[in-house]
Design a protein around this motif. Sequence first.
Motif, PDB file in Angstrom:
ATOM      1  N   ASN A  32       0.855  -1.185   0.000  1.00 33.77           N
ATOM      2  CA  ASN A  32       0.000   0.000   0.000  1.00 33.77           C
ATOM      3  C   ASN A  32       0.891   1.234   0.000  1.00 33.77           C
ATOM      4  O   ASN A  32       1.847   1.304   0.778  1.00 33.77           O
ATOM      5  CB  ASN A  32      -0.905   0.024   1.238  1.00 33.77           C
ATOM      6  N   LYS A  34       1.175   5.785  -1.103  1.00 30.53           N
ATOM      7  CA  LYS A  34       0.595   7.047  -1.543  1.00 30.53           C
ATOM      8  C   LYS A  34       1.416   7.597  -2.714  1.00 30.53           C
ATOM      9  O   LYS A  34       2.551   8.030  -2.511  1.00 30.53           O
ATOM     10  CB  LYS A  34       0.604   8.072  -0.406  1.00 30.53           C
ATOM     11  N   PRO A  35       0.875   7.586  -3.927  1.00 32.94           N
ATOM     12  CA  PRO A  35       1.593   8.220  -5.041  1.00 32.94           C
ATOM     13  C   PRO A  35       1.802   9.707  -4.795  1.00 32.94           C
ATOM     14  O   PRO A  35       2.800  10.289  -5.213  1.00 32.94           O
ATOM     15  CB  PRO A  35       0.666   7.979  -6.242  1.00 32.94           C
ATOM     16  N   GLU A  41      -5.229   9.373  -0.751  1.00 32.45           N
ATOM     17  CA  GLU A  41      -5.444   8.276  -1.689  1.00 32.45           C
ATOM     18  C   GLU A  41      -4.369   7.198  -1.525  1.00 32.45           C
ATOM     19  O   GLU A  41      -3.168   7.498  -1.515  1.00 32.45           O
ATOM     20  CB  GLU A  41      -5.416   8.795  -3.121  1.00 32.45           C
ATOM     21  N   GLN A  43      -2.896   3.519  -3.000  1.00 33.34           N
ATOM     22  CA  GLN A  43      -2.889   2.550  -4.101  1.00 33.34           C
ATOM     23  C   GLN A  43      -2.364   1.222  -3.573  1.00 33.34           C
ATOM     24  O   GLN A  43      -1.435   1.191  -2.766  1.00 33.34           O
ATOM     25  CB  GLN A  43      -2.018   3.047  -5.252  1.00 33.34           C
ATOM     26  N   THR A  44      -2.959   0.141  -4.022  1.00 33.49           N
ATOM     27  CA  THR A  44      -2.578  -1.186  -3.553  1.00 33.49           C
ATOM     28  C   THR A  44      -2.065  -2.037  -4.710  1.00 33.49           C
ATOM     29  O   THR A  44      -2.720  -2.124  -5.749  1.00 33.49           O
ATOM     30  CB  THR A  44      -3.772  -1.899  -2.888  1.00 33.49           C
ATOM     31  N   ASN A  45      -0.910  -2.639  -4.521  1.00 33.88           N
ATOM     32  CA  ASN A  45      -0.335  -3.558  -5.497  1.00 33.88           C
ATOM     33  C   ASN A  45      -0.016  -4.875  -4.807  1.00 33.88           C
ATOM     34  O   ASN A  45       0.548  -4.877  -3.699  1.00 33.88           O
ATOM     35  CB  ASN A  45       0.963  -3.002  -6.097  1.00 33.88           C
ATOM     36  N   HIS A 261       2.428  13.248  -8.253  1.00 36.51           N
ATOM     37  CA  HIS A 261       2.776  11.846  -8.017  1.00 36.51           C
ATOM     38  C   HIS A 261       4.293  11.691  -8.009  1.00 36.51           C
ATOM     39  O   HIS A 261       4.875  10.950  -8.817  1.00 36.51           O
ATOM     40  CB  HIS A 261       2.129  10.956  -9.088  1.00 36.51           C
TER      41      HIS A 261
END
Length: 274
Positions: A32, A34-35, A41, A43-45, A261
Amino acid sequence: MEWKNVFKILTFVSIFSNVSYAQSYKIYYRMNYKPDSLSKEIQTNDMILLIKDNKSKFYSKDQSMNDSVVIEKEKAGENVHKKYDYHFMVIKDTKEKKTNRFTVILRDLYRISGKSPVFKWEISKVTKKIGDYNCQKAMLAYSGRTWEAWFTTDIALQNGPYVFDGLPGLIVYMKDTGNNYEFSFTGIKKDETTNIQYLSARPLDITGKQWIKLQKDHYNDPYREMKTGNVKVRWQDKDGKAFVPDYKELTKNEQQYIKKHNNPIELDGAVRYP
């Protein structure tokens, strides 16, 4: 206890340790991040750490799945769509003490090679259970961030996500104190099909300074390849009618996106855009 029995136990421990490192493993992490450090927000990869002998490879699960399909179809002489999800990918060689970081701009894959970082971990006496594993806490200051990590000696692998390693066990949880990046262990299995060296694109070797310049060049003119025709793009409106875009406006929007970002794991390497 008789010495011969002690010798048998020591021999067993030695064999177990050697087998652990000789086998190939596939370790799963959820990442997890934050860009944009100023946004909530997340983002999960889903990421995978492959370990085989003295080498390891950390990259996205999607890329791993695509590579497996590509390898099999290439063996059969078939054409297949290749994915290029190489952001955050790292290949490490612990014997040679070398680390290769990979990144992408548009369709170009870049490799930055260098000596592996020497991490100065501060291991505390604090312990807790994470899932089924007995874990111990460690702290690290690295490249502009302070990290909290939890490792387990229940798994005899001295490795972890991204570039991180060097603890006396596997890192099962890790986050920076600013809550920008978080890695959570989700599983492990033996995998003799591990192919650490395979890449679905040929990387361009660059230095760290060249990578900074490439990012600045891309920021200054993000649509250069499209405007020159090196990258073919057909712009269409909602009715399917072709049109020529306003590249000036597109460039302005893309530059705003790039500046927002700009929150890399290695914070000291963040580019300072105008």
